[in-house]
Every structure is written in structure tokens, then in C-alpha cells.
Write an enzyme that holds these catalytic residues in place. Structure first.
Site, PDB file in Angstrom:
ATOM      1  N   ARG A  78       0.826  -1.220   0.000  1.00  0.00           N
ATOM      2  CA  ARG A  78       0.000   0.000   0.000  1.00  0.00           C
ATOM      3  C   ARG A  78       0.856   1.264   0.000  1.00  0.00           C
ATOM      4  O   ARG A  78       0.475   2.280  -0.562  1.00  0.00           O
ATOM      5  CB  ARG A  78      -0.865   0.017   1.255  1.00  0.00           C
ATOM      6  CG  ARG A  78      -1.973  -0.987   1.189  1.00  0.00           C
ATOM      7  CD  ARG A  78      -2.920  -0.723   2.334  1.00  0.00           C
ATOM      8  NE  ARG A  78      -3.975  -1.693   2.327  1.00  0.00           N
ATOM      9  CZ  ARG A  78      -4.231  -2.518   3.341  1.00  0.00           C
ATOM     10  NH1 ARG A  78      -3.512  -2.475   4.428  1.00  0.00           N
ATOM     11  NH2 ARG A  78      -5.221  -3.357   3.263  1.00  0.00           N
ATOM     12  N   LYS A 185       2.705 -19.762   6.184  1.00  0.00           N
ATOM     13  CA  LYS A 185       1.816 -20.148   7.267  1.00  0.00           C
ATOM     14  C   LYS A 185       1.397 -18.910   8.066  1.00  0.00           C
ATOM     15  O   LYS A 185       2.141 -17.932   8.018  1.00  0.00           O
ATOM     16  CB  LYS A 185       2.478 -21.181   8.172  1.00  0.00           C
ATOM     17  CG  LYS A 185       3.583 -20.596   9.073  1.00  0.00           C
ATOM     18  CD  LYS A 185       4.040 -21.588  10.078  1.00  0.00           C
ATOM     19  CE  LYS A 185       3.750 -21.183  11.473  1.00  0.00           C
ATOM     20  NZ  LYS A 185       4.489 -20.044  12.008  1.00  0.00           N
ATOM     21  N   HIS A 215       9.148 -23.566   6.620  1.00  0.00           N
ATOM     22  CA  HIS A 215      10.594 -23.365   6.456  1.00  0.00           C
ATOM     23  C   HIS A 215      11.413 -24.462   7.146  1.00  0.00           C
ATOM     24  O   HIS A 215      12.570 -24.664   6.821  1.00  0.00           O
ATOM     25  CB  HIS A 215      11.021 -21.959   6.902  1.00  0.00           C
ATOM     26  CG  HIS A 215      11.138 -21.777   8.388  1.00  0.00           C
ATOM     27  ND1 HIS A 215      10.066 -21.517   9.180  1.00  0.00           N
ATOM     28  CD2 HIS A 215      12.196 -21.819   9.222  1.00  0.00           C
ATOM     29  CE1 HIS A 215      10.447 -21.404  10.444  1.00  0.00           C
ATOM     30  NE2 HIS A 215      11.756 -21.585  10.498  1.00  0.00           N
ATOM     31  N   LYS A 219      15.399 -27.060   6.084  1.00  0.00           N
ATOM     32  CA  LYS A 219      16.642 -27.185   6.869  1.00  0.00           C
ATOM     33  C   LYS A 219      17.359 -28.462   6.441  1.00  0.00           C
ATOM     34  O   LYS A 219      16.722 -29.502   6.243  1.00  0.00           O
ATOM     35  CB  LYS A 219      16.323 -27.205   8.370  1.00  0.00           C
ATOM     36  CG  LYS A 219      15.738 -25.874   8.868  1.00  0.00           C
ATOM     37  CD  LYS A 219      15.439 -25.913  10.351  1.00  0.00           C
ATOM     38  CE  LYS A 219      14.605 -24.733  10.801  1.00  0.00           C
ATOM     39  NZ  LYS A 219      15.327 -23.566  11.235  1.00  0.00           N
ATOM     40  N   GLU A 253      12.642 -22.899  22.344  1.00  0.00           N
ATOM     41  CA  GLU A 253      13.181 -21.569  22.010  1.00  0.00           C
ATOM     42  C   GLU A 253      13.440 -20.778  23.282  1.00  0.00           C
ATOM     43  O   GLU A 253      12.751 -20.976  24.284  1.00  0.00           O
ATOM     44  CB  GLU A 253      12.167 -20.785  21.186  1.00  0.00           C
ATOM     45  CG  GLU A 253      11.806 -21.404  19.869  1.00  0.00           C
ATOM     46  CD  GLU A 253      10.876 -20.496  19.095  1.00  0.00           C
ATOM     47  OE1 GLU A 253      11.373 -19.526  18.505  1.00  0.00           O
ATOM     48  OE2 GLU A 253       9.666 -20.733  19.105  1.00  0.00           O
ATOM     49  N   ASP A 272       0.990 -22.131  16.120  1.00  0.00           N
ATOM     50  CA  ASP A 272       2.210 -21.461  15.654  1.00  0.00           C
ATOM     51  C   ASP A 272       3.325 -22.462  15.309  1.00  0.00           C
ATOM     52  O   ASP A 272       4.000 -22.309  14.298  1.00  0.00           O
ATOM     53  CB  ASP A 272       2.696 -20.494  16.742  1.00  0.00           C
ATOM     54  CG  ASP A 272       3.931 -19.731  16.309  1.00  0.00           C
ATOM     55  OD1 ASP A 272       3.896 -19.151  15.206  1.00  0.00           O
ATOM     56  OD2 ASP A 272       4.927 -19.722  17.048  1.00  0.00           O
ATOM     57  N   HIS A 277       5.446 -27.101  11.871  1.00  0.00           N
ATOM     58  CA  HIS A 277       6.831 -27.579  11.995  1.00  0.00           C
ATOM     59  C   HIS A 277       6.919 -28.930  12.721  1.00  0.00           C
ATOM     60  O   HIS A 277       7.578 -29.852  12.259  1.00  0.00           O
ATOM     61  CB  HIS A 277       7.684 -26.565  12.755  1.00  0.00           C
ATOM     62  CG  HIS A 277       7.603 -25.170  12.215  1.00  0.00           C
ATOM     63  ND1 HIS A 277       7.473 -24.902  10.876  1.00  0.00           N
ATOM     64  CD2 HIS A 277       7.650 -23.964  12.834  1.00  0.00           C
ATOM     65  CE1 HIS A 277       7.425 -23.589  10.701  1.00  0.00           C
ATOM     66  NE2 HIS A 277       7.535 -23.004  11.875  1.00  0.00           N
ATOM     67  N   LYS A 377       8.159 -21.609  24.038  1.00  0.00           N
ATOM     68  CA  LYS A 377       8.954 -20.375  24.032  1.00  0.00           C
ATOM     69  C   LYS A 377       9.507 -20.112  25.427  1.00  0.00           C
ATOM     70  O   LYS A 377       8.992 -20.600  26.414  1.00  0.00           O
ATOM     71  CB  LYS A 377       8.093 -19.191  23.588  1.00  0.00           C
ATOM     72  CG  LYS A 377       7.710 -19.269  22.109  1.00  0.00           C
ATOM     73  CD  LYS A 377       7.296 -17.938  21.564  1.00  0.00           C
ATOM     74  CE  LYS A 377       6.949 -18.015  20.083  1.00  0.00           C
ATOM     75  NZ  LYS A 377       8.108 -18.171  19.205  1.00  0.00           N
TER      76      LYS A 377
HETATM   77  C1  BG6 Z   1       7.982 -19.682  13.175  1.00  0.00           C
HETATM   78  C2  BG6 Z   1       7.107 -19.374  14.354  1.00  0.00           C
HETATM   79  O1  BG6 Z   1       7.256 -20.382  12.209  1.00  0.00           O
HETATM   80  O2  BG6 Z   1       9.082 -20.484  13.595  1.00  0.00           O
HETATM   81  C3  BG6 Z   1       7.915 -18.654  15.424  1.00  0.00           C
HETATM   82  O3  BG6 Z   1       6.039 -18.549  13.927  1.00  0.00           O
HETATM   83  C4  BG6 Z   1       9.130 -19.450  15.789  1.00  0.00           C
HETATM   84  O4  BG6 Z   1       7.120 -18.415  16.576  1.00  0.00           O
HETATM   85  C5  BG6 Z   1       9.917 -19.826  14.545  1.00  0.00           C
HETATM   86  O5  BG6 Z   1       9.939 -18.621  16.626  1.00  0.00           O
HETATM   87  C6  BG6 Z   1      11.036 -20.784  14.878  1.00  0.00           C
HETATM   88  O6  BG6 Z   1      11.800 -20.984  13.735  1.00  0.00           O
HETATM   89  P1  BG6 Z   1      13.315 -21.438  13.865  1.00  0.00           P
HETATM   90  O7  BG6 Z   1      13.757 -21.721  12.469  1.00  0.00           O
HETATM   91  O8  BG6 Z   1      14.046 -20.296  14.520  1.00  0.00           O
HETATM   92  O9  BG6 Z   1      13.295 -22.650  14.752  1.00  0.00           O
END
Ligand code: BG6
Length: 520
Positions: A78, A185, A215, A219, A253, A272, A277, A377
Site C-alpha cells: 500500500r 503459514k 521453512h 533445513k 526456544e 504457531d 513444523h 517459548k
Molecule cells: C515460526 C514461528 O514459524 O518459527 C515462530 O512462527 C518461531 O514463533 C519460529 O519462533 C522458529 O523458527 P526457527 O527456524 O528459529 O526454529
């Protein structure tokens, strides 16, 4: 579970075998460079994802000669910007990463364009169509177009519909060009919204044109699970209930919610991290061998695996799932606030930031083997790994010989922070007495850094090559949601929601767990 690498363990490093062709790195091992000239259209070009991930990935592919000979990028958002200020903005963000090579930058920047657009106004998409048609001619891209949705999910429907209705997305039959759309996502927030999103996408694109990104699948070690399992004959015969005691999959994390409370408050850990993942790590670890190494064969097996996961009922949910939310605590020696104290988080929020689940897979291979799945987290460390814990030897002839007993074999796929695979086994210690020592045989990607591509680079190459192997298919996506939606609803609607959620101190291992062999 024993420590990963106890100090008395001997570590044997893997090296490339002599018989490996070209010492392991012949041309066959190089990535396939996309050859079709193409346009990349990024919706959400003024956002964080574009400047932090997408453009740096495309730029790195460009300087390492992985981009097609002719390409151009049109950023759309935008914000009112012209090409010059868009290029400057991109350059500034590449500079932050120390990526800019002045000579290559000039050549790269000449392929960058910007088109401001109101996502809900057809007129803007008409203008975009004309811009793209002109640039197609200039760059001879033959109508090949990759659309990237780097926008918040609430805009997906509008933007996808506008792209379809304005004829932007249709491949041009006369040129044989292709068009593909990349979706980040979350793909919906439950089964219903995921089905609705898929319907919207499929009104304008066919399934083979839709690239749903996770993603984690890009890896190296995650991809290596398939090679490890199916390119070796010695592991697959052991990969079942007869030899495996349990499997532990975890992604912890140290980061908190950061500036994403608006999204995370509604998503929580199940949407999330778990729905995508964690489920992908599970499917690659547990699926049956596909007949071919081709996207559809692999994706069929993943879908079958998800269908075999035993659904939870209200009883097993209580026994086999623990949800948690972080309180204040210490991370890396610094005091961090509780989730409820984070900016834009409801001070009475019940959003879970931690989950551990004990899952079972109802098929011949895995009957009775527990899969412990943990993610959260603000935990003690950043760690992603899959542990395959083998059973004890069936008959312990050394029972009265070794004081410490025999440690069962363990295979670990470490995904973060270091990418490696290690296998522990017992061997005799040198000397006159019979005593055992744990040996750790290890293959580490750190030794092959120059080969590694970052996740977004890999994902983009695959999109440009039309390879859907690492992307999620509609059926798997919806199957994951059908497994998790009742659980999410149960947790969210339950009257004793507060009691279901265990609070844990930031920087620790999470709340007291269900009975699990895994330590922190
Ligand atoms: C993302 C989540 O998809 O993956 C995040 O939305 C998370 O909350 C992240 O922190 C973790 O990715 P990675 O590659 O750092 O493990």
C-alpha cells in the site's frame, strides 16, 4: 535420557567415504539452477518478511549465480514508493546484514521495481497487469510468474481473488509460461478456515501451482532424514516397534513472543509451531518409505501417516498433553517478563506458549511406541532435535560385569543450533578389564558450511524450479487441522481453562511434565 555428549564419551567424526563419487561433491550434488526466466511479484513488499528474509535470500541466490539469467522483481504494497526509494530501502536492509557488494548490487537493483497497490481495488491490479506485461516483454520472461504472499493472513482472500480475477495469475497459454503462488503459514487457524483458504486459492490456482511453505522442511538435517532413512539399508529394518523404545521430537526456544503478540495471542503454540513444523518433523521421521523420490509419492506417505495418528479423547487429552505459559524469569542472565506482561498481551491471557504431547501412531510399524513432542517459548535453550531411542539389549550378558549397566543405542538428528546426526553405541574400553564406553559417531553439517543454503534460499529455488517436494499439500494440511482442531477447541472453550494451563518460569525446562523419559 542420558546427556547428548557426556564427557566420558568418545566422539568419532564422520568423513566422506573414499568410494563416494567426486569425494562427495561432484556436479550431481550441486543445486539445480532455475533456468526459466521469470517475474517475482511480492505482495507485502514493505513488510518485515520481505526485507529480512525474501530479498536477502534472492540477493544471495543472485550473487551466487543461482537466479535465472533473466528475472525481475515487482514489490507491491500500500505504501507509496517509487522504484528508486524501494531500491534504497532494500539496499539499506541488505546493508544491515552486511550483504551488499556494490558492483553486483547495481546490476541486481536494476531488476527491482515497485508498484503501490490498494489490495481491495481492482483498478490497482489492472495497472499491475499492464506493468507486468510490459516488463515480461522487456525481460522476455514468457509470462512466467511467481506470486509471493508476504502479507498478513487476513489479506490472503482479497489478494488471491484480485490476482485471479484480474487475470494476473493465469499462465499465458501461447507462451507456455507458468504461474505459481507461495503462501506462508498460518494456513488457516482451524480445519474450517483452512478448508476455506484452500477453496479460495483453488478458485484462481490449481493445486500444482500452490506452494505452502514450512521453512523447517528446508533445513538440511530435516531433508537429510529422508536420505538417512531411505538411502541406507541398515537403519530401516530397525525403524519400528520391535527395536525402538520411544521417539522424542522437540523444538525449544529462548525467545518470547517478541513484537508478534497480535498474532500469537490468537495462535498460541499449537497453531504457531505444532500444526506445522512439529507435525512435519513427525511425518518425515515416521512415514513409510515412498515408492519414488517424487513430490506426490512423498506427500502421499506423509498424508497416510497423519491419518494413522491416534486422535485424542477427553481422557487421553488430560493424560497425554500438558500446555503451559511462561512466567517471568532469567534468559541469558537477563530478567525477562512473563507472557502476560508482554506488550499487547491480555494480562489474563490463557494462550499457551508451551506444549508437550505423547502421541501414538496406529499402524503396524509403530503400534505402542510413544512419540513425545515438545515445543515452547522462553525455555532454557534454543534446541531442535529428534531422538530415536532404541531398546535395551534383549539379554544383558554384561549385567554383572559393568557397574553402570549398558546404555541403549540412540540416534539423534540435531537440527538447531548445530545441524548434525549422531549415533551412540557401546564399545570396549582399552585395557585388561572388560568395561564399556559410550561412543558417539557424528556427522556435522558445520564441516560442510560452504554447501549449505539458508531455508528461504532453498525454498525459493524449489519454487522457481517447480519442485513441490518440500511444500505442503492440501490434504496433509487439512488432516493436521482435523487432528488438532478438536484439541484446540477443547482447550480454548473448556471452563477450567486456567487449570489446564501450567505456568512455568522463563529460562527453565517448562512446566512439570507428563511422565516422559526425556530430561530437560
Ligand atoms: C515460526 C514461528 O514459524 O518459527 C515462530 O512462527 C518461531 O514463533 C519460529 O519462533 C522458529 O523458527 P526457527 O527456524 O528459529 O526454529
Amino acid at each position: 535420557m542420558a546427556d547428548d555428549n557426556p564427557s566420558d564419551q568418545l566422539v568419532i567424526k564422520a568423513s566422506v567415504a573414499e568410494e563416494s563419487p567426486g569425494n562427495g561433491y561432484d556436479d550431481e550434488c550441486r543445486r539445480i539452477k532455475p533456468s526459466d526466466p521469470c517475474a517475482i511479484i511480492i505482495y507485502g513488499a514493505s513488510g518485515d518478511l520481505t526485507s529480512r528474509k525474501l530479498i536477502p535470500a534472492i540477493y544471495k541466490l543472485y550473487i551466487n549465480s543461482y537466479m535465472p539469467g533473466s528475472f525481475f522483481i515487482v514489490g507491491c504494497a500500500r505504501k507509496k514508493l517509487d522504484n528508486k526509494s524501494f531500491r534504497e530501502k532494500i539496499k539499506a536492509s541488505l546493508n544491515k546484514e552486511g550483504l551488499v557488494d556494490q558492483v553486483k548490487w547495481e546490476a541486481f537493483a536494476a531488476n527491482l521495481y515497485y508498484q503501490s497497490i490498494e489490495y481491495d481495488e481492482a483498478a490497482g491490479f489492472e495497472v499491475l497487469k499492464r506493468v507486468l506485461d510490459d516488463l515480461d516483454k522487456k525481460y522476455r520472461t514468457g509470462g512466467n510468474r511467481l506470486f509471493y504472499l508476504a502479507i498478513p493472513p487476513f489479506l490472503y482472500e482479497t489478494v488471491v481473488n484480485m490476482t485471479g480475477q484480474s487475470g494476473l495469475g493465469a499462465a499465458k497459454a501461447e507462451s507456455g509460461g507458468w504461474s505459481r503462488i507461495v503462501v506462508e503459514k498460518p494456513f488457516g487457524s482451524d480445519l474450517k478456515s483452512s478448508v476455506a483458504l484452500n477453496n479460495i486459492l483453488q478458485q484462481s490456482f490449481k493445486e500444482h501451482q500452490i506452494y505452502r511453505i514450512d521453512h523447517y522442511l528446508a533445513k538440511e538435517t530435516v531433508q537429510n532424514i529422508l536420505v538417512f532413512r531411505f538411502a541406507n539399508s541398515i537403519f530401516e529394518p530397525l525403524w519400528n516397534r520391535q527395536f525402538i523404545e520411544y521417539i522424542d521430537i522437540r523444538a525449544t526456544e529462548t525467545l518470547g513472543v517478541e513484537h508478534r503478540a497480535g498474532y500469537y495471542e490468537k495462535a498460541g503454540v499449537l497453531r504457531d509451531m505444532f500444526q506445522n513444523h512439529m507435525m512435519q518433523l513427525l511425518t518425515l521421521t515416521a512415514m513409510e518409505p515412498p515408492a519414488h523420490f517424487q513430490p506426490e509419492s512423498v506427500r502421499d506417505e506423509k498424508a497416510k501417516l497423519i491419518q494413522s495418528i491416534r486422535p485424542f479423547n477427553s481422557e487421553t487429552r488430560k493424560q497425554n498433553i500438558v500446555l503451559g505459559q511462561y512466567g517471568a524469569g532469567m534468559i541469558d542472565g537477563k530478567r525477562v517478563p512473563a507472557y502476560r506482561e508482554e506488550a499487547a498481551v491480555n494480562p489474563r491471557s490463557f494462550t499457551p506458549t508451551f506444549v508437550i504431547m505423547k502421541l501414538f501412531i496406529d499402524n503396524w510399524r509403530w503400534q505402542g511406541v510413544p512419540f513425545y513432542m515438545l515445543t515452547g517459548k522462553r525455555l532454557a535453550e534454543k534446541l531442535t532435535r529428534i531422538v530415536i531411542q532404541f531398546k535395551d539389549v534383549p539379554h544383558a550378558i554384561f549385567r554383572n560385569v559393568f557397574s553402570k549397566g549398558i546404555i541403549a543405542n540412540r540416534l539423534i538428528f540435531s537440527i538447531q543450533p548445530n545441524e548434525k546426526i549422531s549415533l551412540t553405541f557401546q564399545a570396549k574400553n582399552p585395557g585388561s578389564t572388560i568395561c564399556a564406553r559410550s561412543i558417539n559417531m557424528q556427522f556435522s553439517y558445520d564441516d560442510y558450511q560452504e554447501q549449505a543454503l539458508e531455508a528461504y534460499e532453498k525454498v525459493l529455488i524449489d519454487c522457481l524450479n517447480g519442485d513441490q517436494m518440500l511444500f505442503l499439500r492440501q490434504d496433509s494440511e487439512e488432516l493436521c487441522w482435523s487432528l488438532l482442531t478438536p484439541l484446540i477447541e477443547d482447550c480454548e472453550k473448556c471452563a477450567d481453562q486456567g487449570e489446564l494451563l501450567k505456568f512455568y518460569e522463563a529460562g527453565t525446562c517448562g512446566p512439570k511434565l507428563i511422565e516422559t523419559p526425556a530430561k530437560c
